[in-house]
Every structure is written in C-alpha cells, then in structure tokens.
Design a protein around this motif. Sequence first.
Motif, PDB file in Angstrom:
ATOM      1  N   MET A   1      -4.993   4.052  -4.037  1.00  0.00           N
ATOM      2  CA  MET A   1      -4.437   4.414  -2.754  1.00  0.00           C
ATOM      3  C   MET A   1      -3.231   3.526  -2.402  1.00  0.00           C
ATOM      4  O   MET A   1      -2.202   4.022  -1.992  1.00  0.00           O
ATOM      5  CB  MET A   1      -5.503   4.288  -1.679  1.00  0.00           C
ATOM      6  CG  MET A   1      -5.032   4.694  -0.328  1.00  0.00           C
ATOM      7  SD  MET A   1      -6.434   4.727   0.792  1.00  0.00           S
ATOM      8  CE  MET A   1      -5.648   4.318   2.296  1.00  0.00           C
ATOM      9  N   LEU A   2      -3.358   2.221  -2.569  1.00  0.00           N
ATOM     10  CA  LEU A   2      -2.239   1.340  -2.234  1.00  0.00           C
ATOM     11  C   LEU A   2      -1.056   1.533  -3.175  1.00  0.00           C
ATOM     12  O   LEU A   2       0.089   1.356  -2.764  1.00  0.00           O
ATOM     13  CB  LEU A   2      -2.692  -0.120  -2.246  1.00  0.00           C
ATOM     14  CG  LEU A   2      -3.762  -0.495  -1.208  1.00  0.00           C
ATOM     15  CD1 LEU A   2      -4.164  -1.944  -1.354  1.00  0.00           C
ATOM     16  CD2 LEU A   2      -3.295  -0.197   0.195  1.00  0.00           C
ATOM     17  N   GLU A   3      -1.344   1.906  -4.419  1.00  0.00           N
ATOM     18  CA  GLU A   3      -0.259   2.125  -5.379  1.00  0.00           C
ATOM     19  C   GLU A   3       0.659   3.253  -4.941  1.00  0.00           C
ATOM     20  O   GLU A   3       1.859   3.200  -5.165  1.00  0.00           O
ATOM     21  CB  GLU A   3      -0.833   2.427  -6.760  1.00  0.00           C
ATOM     22  CG  GLU A   3      -1.505   1.242  -7.397  1.00  0.00           C
ATOM     23  CD  GLU A   3      -2.195   1.599  -8.701  1.00  0.00           C
ATOM     24  OE1 GLU A   3      -2.163   2.769  -9.117  1.00  0.00           O
ATOM     25  OE2 GLU A   3      -2.769   0.686  -9.301  1.00  0.00           O
ATOM     26  N   SER A   4       0.125   4.280  -4.306  1.00  0.00           N
ATOM     27  CA  SER A   4       0.945   5.412  -3.894  1.00  0.00           C
ATOM     28  C   SER A   4       1.530   5.247  -2.485  1.00  0.00           C
ATOM     29  O   SER A   4       2.314   6.076  -2.045  1.00  0.00           O
ATOM     30  CB  SER A   4       0.125   6.707  -3.956  1.00  0.00           C
ATOM     31  OG  SER A   4      -0.954   6.637  -3.049  1.00  0.00           O
ATOM     32  N   SER A   5       1.171   4.173  -1.789  1.00  0.00           N
ATOM     33  CA  SER A   5       1.696   3.944  -0.433  1.00  0.00           C
ATOM     34  C   SER A   5       3.103   3.379  -0.485  1.00  0.00           C
ATOM     35  O   SER A   5       3.411   2.551  -1.343  1.00  0.00           O
ATOM     36  CB  SER A   5       0.800   2.957   0.322  1.00  0.00           C
ATOM     37  OG  SER A   5      -0.495   3.480   0.456  1.00  0.00           O
ATOM     38  N   GLU A   6       3.951   3.842   0.448  1.00  0.00           N
ATOM     39  CA  GLU A   6       5.306   3.307   0.546  1.00  0.00           C
ATOM     40  C   GLU A   6       5.298   1.866   1.021  1.00  0.00           C
ATOM     41  O   GLU A   6       6.102   1.055   0.587  1.00  0.00           O
ATOM     42  CB  GLU A   6       6.131   4.124   1.543  1.00  0.00           C
ATOM     43  CG  GLU A   6       6.862   5.282   0.949  1.00  0.00           C
ATOM     44  CD  GLU A   6       7.752   5.953   1.979  1.00  0.00           C
ATOM     45  OE1 GLU A   6       8.460   5.244   2.723  1.00  0.00           O
ATOM     46  OE2 GLU A   6       7.733   7.185   2.016  1.00  0.00           O
ATOM     47  N   SER A   7       4.400   1.563   1.968  1.00  0.00           N
ATOM     48  CA  SER A   7       4.341   0.234   2.569  1.00  0.00           C
ATOM     49  C   SER A   7       2.897  -0.231   2.681  1.00  0.00           C
ATOM     50  O   SER A   7       2.003   0.569   2.955  1.00  0.00           O
ATOM     51  CB  SER A   7       4.947   0.242   3.974  1.00  0.00           C
ATOM     52  OG  SER A   7       6.290   0.643   3.932  1.00  0.00           O
ATOM     53  N   VAL A   8       2.718  -1.529   2.484  1.00  0.00           N
ATOM     54  CA  VAL A   8       1.414  -2.161   2.697  1.00  0.00           C
ATOM     55  C   VAL A   8       1.688  -3.416   3.507  1.00  0.00           C
ATOM     56  O   VAL A   8       2.381  -4.329   3.040  1.00  0.00           O
ATOM     57  CB  VAL A   8       0.715  -2.510   1.366  1.00  0.00           C
ATOM     58  CG1 VAL A   8      -0.629  -3.180   1.628  1.00  0.00           C
ATOM     59  CG2 VAL A   8       0.548  -1.272   0.500  1.00  0.00           C
ATOM     60  N   VAL A   9       1.179  -3.436   4.754  1.00  0.00           N
ATOM     61  CA  VAL A   9       1.465  -4.556   5.651  1.00  0.00           C
ATOM     62  C   VAL A   9       0.214  -4.948   6.427  1.00  0.00           C
ATOM     63  O   VAL A   9      -0.738  -4.176   6.547  1.00  0.00           O
ATOM     64  CB  VAL A   9       2.587  -4.200   6.663  1.00  0.00           C
ATOM     65  CG1 VAL A   9       3.870  -3.811   5.946  1.00  0.00           C
ATOM     66  CG2 VAL A   9       2.144  -3.118   7.619  1.00  0.00           C
ATOM     67  N   ILE A  40       4.787  -6.799  12.650  1.00  0.00           N
ATOM     68  CA  ILE A  40       4.460  -7.012  11.240  1.00  0.00           C
ATOM     69  C   ILE A  40       4.214  -8.512  11.018  1.00  0.00           C
ATOM     70  O   ILE A  40       5.050  -9.346  11.361  1.00  0.00           O
ATOM     71  CB  ILE A  40       5.599  -6.531  10.323  1.00  0.00           C
ATOM     72  CG1 ILE A  40       5.960  -5.062  10.588  1.00  0.00           C
ATOM     73  CG2 ILE A  40       5.261  -6.781   8.856  1.00  0.00           C
ATOM     74  CD1 ILE A  40       4.878  -4.075  10.252  1.00  0.00           C
ATOM     75  N   VAL A  41       3.052  -8.825  10.443  1.00  0.00           N
ATOM     76  CA  VAL A  41       2.683 -10.215  10.182  1.00  0.00           C
ATOM     77  C   VAL A  41       2.947 -10.585   8.724  1.00  0.00           C
ATOM     78  O   VAL A  41       3.468 -11.654   8.431  1.00  0.00           O
ATOM     79  CB  VAL A  41       1.193 -10.449  10.527  1.00  0.00           C
ATOM     80  CG1 VAL A  41       0.765 -11.860  10.187  1.00  0.00           C
ATOM     81  CG2 VAL A  41       0.938 -10.137  11.999  1.00  0.00           C
ATOM     82  N   LYS A  42       2.565  -9.701   7.798  1.00  0.00           N
ATOM     83  CA  LYS A  42       2.746  -9.970   6.373  1.00  0.00           C
ATOM     84  C   LYS A  42       3.069  -8.657   5.664  1.00  0.00           C
ATOM     85  O   LYS A  42       2.530  -7.621   6.018  1.00  0.00           O
ATOM     86  CB  LYS A  42       1.469 -10.579   5.789  1.00  0.00           C
ATOM     87  CG  LYS A  42       1.574 -10.920   4.318  1.00  0.00           C
ATOM     88  CD  LYS A  42       0.453 -11.832   3.884  1.00  0.00           C
ATOM     89  CE  LYS A  42       0.480 -12.140   2.408  1.00  0.00           C
ATOM     90  NZ  LYS A  42       1.631 -12.850   1.935  1.00  0.00           N
ATOM     91  N   VAL A  43       3.946  -8.744   4.677  1.00  0.00           N
ATOM     92  CA  VAL A  43       4.342  -7.560   3.904  1.00  0.00           C
ATOM     93  C   VAL A  43       3.995  -7.796   2.442  1.00  0.00           C
ATOM     94  O   VAL A  43       4.384  -8.812   1.868  1.00  0.00           O
ATOM     95  CB  VAL A  43       5.869  -7.294   4.040  1.00  0.00           C
ATOM     96  CG1 VAL A  43       6.275  -6.092   3.203  1.00  0.00           C
ATOM     97  CG2 VAL A  43       6.260  -7.119   5.489  1.00  0.00           C
TER      98      VAL A  43
END
Length: 76
Positions: A1-9, A40-43
Amino acid sequence: MLESSESVVLAKPLEISPSPEEIGGYKGNFSYLQTVTWRIVKVWKGSFASGETVSTTARISTSEPCSGWDAVLDYQ
C-alpha cells in the motif's frame, strides 16, 4: 500500500471544521463535509516538507461506519 502512495507523512491536525462540538448538536443520521488542516511533522515519501500545512476534505456519515464517524466520536 505505501509503495503505491504518492506521499507518506506524519501530520498533526491543527483545525477541524465543523468542530466536534458543532457536530455534537446534530441528531439522527446525517452526513457532512469535514475539512482538516494538518501540519506536516515528518515526510518519508513525496513532495511535502516538514512544517508545511495542507487541508483534506472528506464526507462523514453517521450511517456509514467506514466514513470516519467513529474517529469523530473518539475525538469528542
């Protein structure tokens, strides 16, 4: 799921509209648009930067458990 996400924050909510207090006065089954402003705290992935603010809008419905209504109740 995270691999296909544009952003993970990781983000912290700054403002919720309408507020949980406003929603508490509604009775019966209803739905509404809720807007949350986040800091946004962490990217980990994507084009956002720490410290940036973004807004998201979602439809919340008391009759649809997967809409986020339980999270709104927990916040209260």
